[in-house]
Design an enzyme around this catalytic site. Sequence first.
Site, mmCIF file in Angstrom:
data_model
loop_
_atom_site.group_PDB
_atom_site.id
_atom_site.type_symbol
_atom_site.label_atom_id
_atom_site.label_comp_id
_atom_site.label_asym_id
_atom_site.label_seq_id
_atom_site.Cartn_x
_atom_site.Cartn_y
_atom_site.Cartn_z
ATOM 1 N N TYR A 59 0.851 -1.194 0.000
ATOM 2 C CA TYR A 59 0.000 0.000 0.000
ATOM 3 C C TYR A 59 0.883 1.238 0.000
ATOM 4 O O TYR A 59 1.820 1.331 0.785
ATOM 5 C CB TYR A 59 -0.915 0.024 1.235
ATOM 6 C CG TYR A 59 -2.365 0.141 0.821
ATOM 7 C CD1 TYR A 59 -2.809 1.281 0.147
ATOM 8 C CD2 TYR A 59 -3.268 -0.893 1.047
ATOM 9 C CE1 TYR A 59 -4.123 1.376 -0.278
ATOM 10 C CE2 TYR A 59 -4.581 -0.800 0.628
ATOM 11 C CZ TYR A 59 -4.999 0.335 -0.038
ATOM 12 O OH TYR A 59 -6.297 0.430 -0.468
ATOM 13 N N GLU A 61 -0.322 4.995 -0.535
ATOM 14 C CA GLU A 61 -1.062 6.232 -0.833
ATOM 15 C C GLU A 61 -0.108 7.413 -0.695
ATOM 16 O O GLU A 61 0.728 7.441 0.221
ATOM 17 C CB GLU A 61 -2.215 6.412 0.150
ATOM 18 C CG GLU A 61 -3.398 5.515 -0.136
ATOM 19 C CD GLU A 61 -4.536 5.748 0.847
ATOM 20 O OE1 GLU A 61 -5.677 5.395 0.514
ATOM 21 O OE2 GLU A 61 -4.291 6.275 1.943
ATOM 22 N N ASP A 205 -4.547 14.402 -25.332
ATOM 23 C CA ASP A 205 -4.777 13.006 -24.944
ATOM 24 C C ASP A 205 -4.006 12.138 -25.935
ATOM 25 O O ASP A 205 -4.520 11.749 -26.975
ATOM 26 C CB ASP A 205 -6.275 12.684 -24.964
ATOM 27 C CG ASP A 205 -6.547 11.257 -24.502
ATOM 28 O OD1 ASP A 205 -5.566 10.526 -24.243
ATOM 29 O OD2 ASP A 205 -7.729 10.879 -24.406
ATOM 30 N N THR A 231 -1.576 6.693 -22.124
ATOM 31 C CA THR A 231 -1.550 5.338 -21.581
ATOM 32 C C THR A 231 -0.110 4.850 -21.653
ATOM 33 O O THR A 231 0.720 5.420 -22.364
ATOM 34 C CB THR A 231 -2.408 4.364 -22.413
ATOM 35 O OG1 THR A 231 -1.856 4.311 -23.736
ATOM 36 C CG2 THR A 231 -3.863 4.813 -22.491
ATOM 37 N N LYS A 234 -0.109 1.022 -24.881
ATOM 38 C CA LYS A 234 -0.390 0.912 -26.312
ATOM 39 C C LYS A 234 0.955 0.787 -27.051
ATOM 40 O O LYS A 234 1.709 -0.123 -26.739
ATOM 41 C CB LYS A 234 -1.275 2.072 -26.757
ATOM 42 C CG LYS A 234 -2.659 1.992 -26.059
ATOM 43 C CD LYS A 234 -3.648 3.061 -26.452
ATOM 44 C CE LYS A 234 -4.955 2.866 -25.671
ATOM 45 N NZ LYS A 234 -5.943 3.915 -25.939
ATOM 46 N N ARG A 240 -0.533 -2.087 -18.480
ATOM 47 C CA ARG A 240 -1.801 -1.363 -18.607
ATOM 48 C C ARG A 240 -1.839 -0.251 -17.558
ATOM 49 O O ARG A 240 -1.745 -0.509 -16.360
ATOM 50 C CB ARG A 240 -2.929 -2.369 -18.378
ATOM 51 C CG ARG A 240 -4.329 -1.878 -18.627
ATOM 52 C CD ARG A 240 -5.229 -3.067 -18.879
ATOM 53 N NE ARG A 240 -4.773 -3.743 -20.081
ATOM 54 C CZ ARG A 240 -5.008 -3.314 -21.319
ATOM 55 N NH1 ARG A 240 -5.758 -2.244 -21.533
ATOM 56 N NH2 ARG A 240 -4.522 -3.946 -22.359
#
Length: 415
Positions: A59, A61, A205, A231, A234, A240
């Site tokens: 974890y 954060e 984008d 992303t 791609k 991903r």
Amino acid sequence: MPVTSTREADVLRRQDPELAEILFGELDRQSTTLQLIAAENFTSPAVLAALGSPLANKYAEGYPGARHHGGCELVDLAERAAVDRARALFGAEHANVQSHSGSSAVLAAYAALLRPGDTVLAMGLPFGGHLTHGSPANFSGRWFDFVGYGVDAETGLIDYDQVRTLARTHRPKAVVCGSISYPRHIDHAAFREIADEVGAYLIADAAHPIGLVAGGAAPSPVPYADVVCATTHKVLRGPRGGMLLCGSELAERVDRAVFPFTQGGAQMHTIAAKAVAFGEAATPGFRAYARQVVANARALAAQLRARGLVVTTGGTDTHLLTVDPAPFGVEGRAARGRLAAAGLVMDACALPHGDARGLRLGTAAVTTQGMDEPEMERIAALLAEVLAQGGQAQQVREDVRELTGRFPPYPARQG
Ligand SMILES: *Cc1c(COP(=O)(O)O)cnc(C)c1O
């Protein structure tokens, strides 16, 4: 560590044969059919190893040096490496590598710059805008007032005069450039000028072309856009996920828009895998790959045209192309099904003219497999054969098996 290696495979097979069968079945599907979905690629075994690593347990954060959990010393190093590598790779002052996906990155960009109800000018969905560019089914369409620009019906190219006119009329708070299917380079300088004229932010984008940008095969939006969303899975060939790039003055707003505004704990295994992918993308080998991806897309476009398909804009500058199979008496969605049955996997897509759908193809994955222009000619021939035969494509399925057998995506794997 990835499922492509024997030891991990044995562990999974022993413990959970049901899931092992699904995973290895999928590996077999990916290895024996042609992956022509423009948004897909084959990550390296090193990226898969990071994804399957114990960083998945952690974890974290917050951001490196400012976490809400203990024990983050090592994952902090992984995230710092990912950020530093992304900044160097794209020449950006700031990078945020925590976005869980491309859509999450777009959401964060909007959250950093906009308020609900603001007007945004983006490519209309029928012309290649993404869901996050104002679809009524998406948060973007519900929370913002989207105005869509199109492409010229004849040429399929962005009409920058139309974009300017719409900007002057609607005075958007942000202009978005980027698309899921536009096959040509985007003129970022023109978009910057339009955004400046109406006092709007420019959001690029670059989910699709960012891998080409990394490899020097497409112009970079980084010098022009206030925020670049992208992303990592791609053409860039990483895990991903998403990322954001911006100048120092927006760094804090962008970081806060990702965490805590739109996300919780960072996925540290994915961030480590992003760092690995950025490292790979900085090599001369990746530059050669990016060039070949475009050369292959151009070859594929030319070969499909020669066989009677209508290629939008007449060709491509990038890794993707869209074609209209209408001359074969078939529409995009039906064509996609027939092609998939023959082992050619691709998407149906909107076409800039009319209501019928076309096909969207990309060369990122097949180029990773080592295929070059001769194989593009072969793929075009197989595709045309399927469309011409109207369903009797058993022989093509065998031909695809033979072709993919010569270019295994994970050659070292031992089932
Ligand atoms: C792929 C894509 C996205 C979204 O990426 P996901 O990871 O699927 O959420 C956003 N915008 C554009 C233009 C894309 O092509």
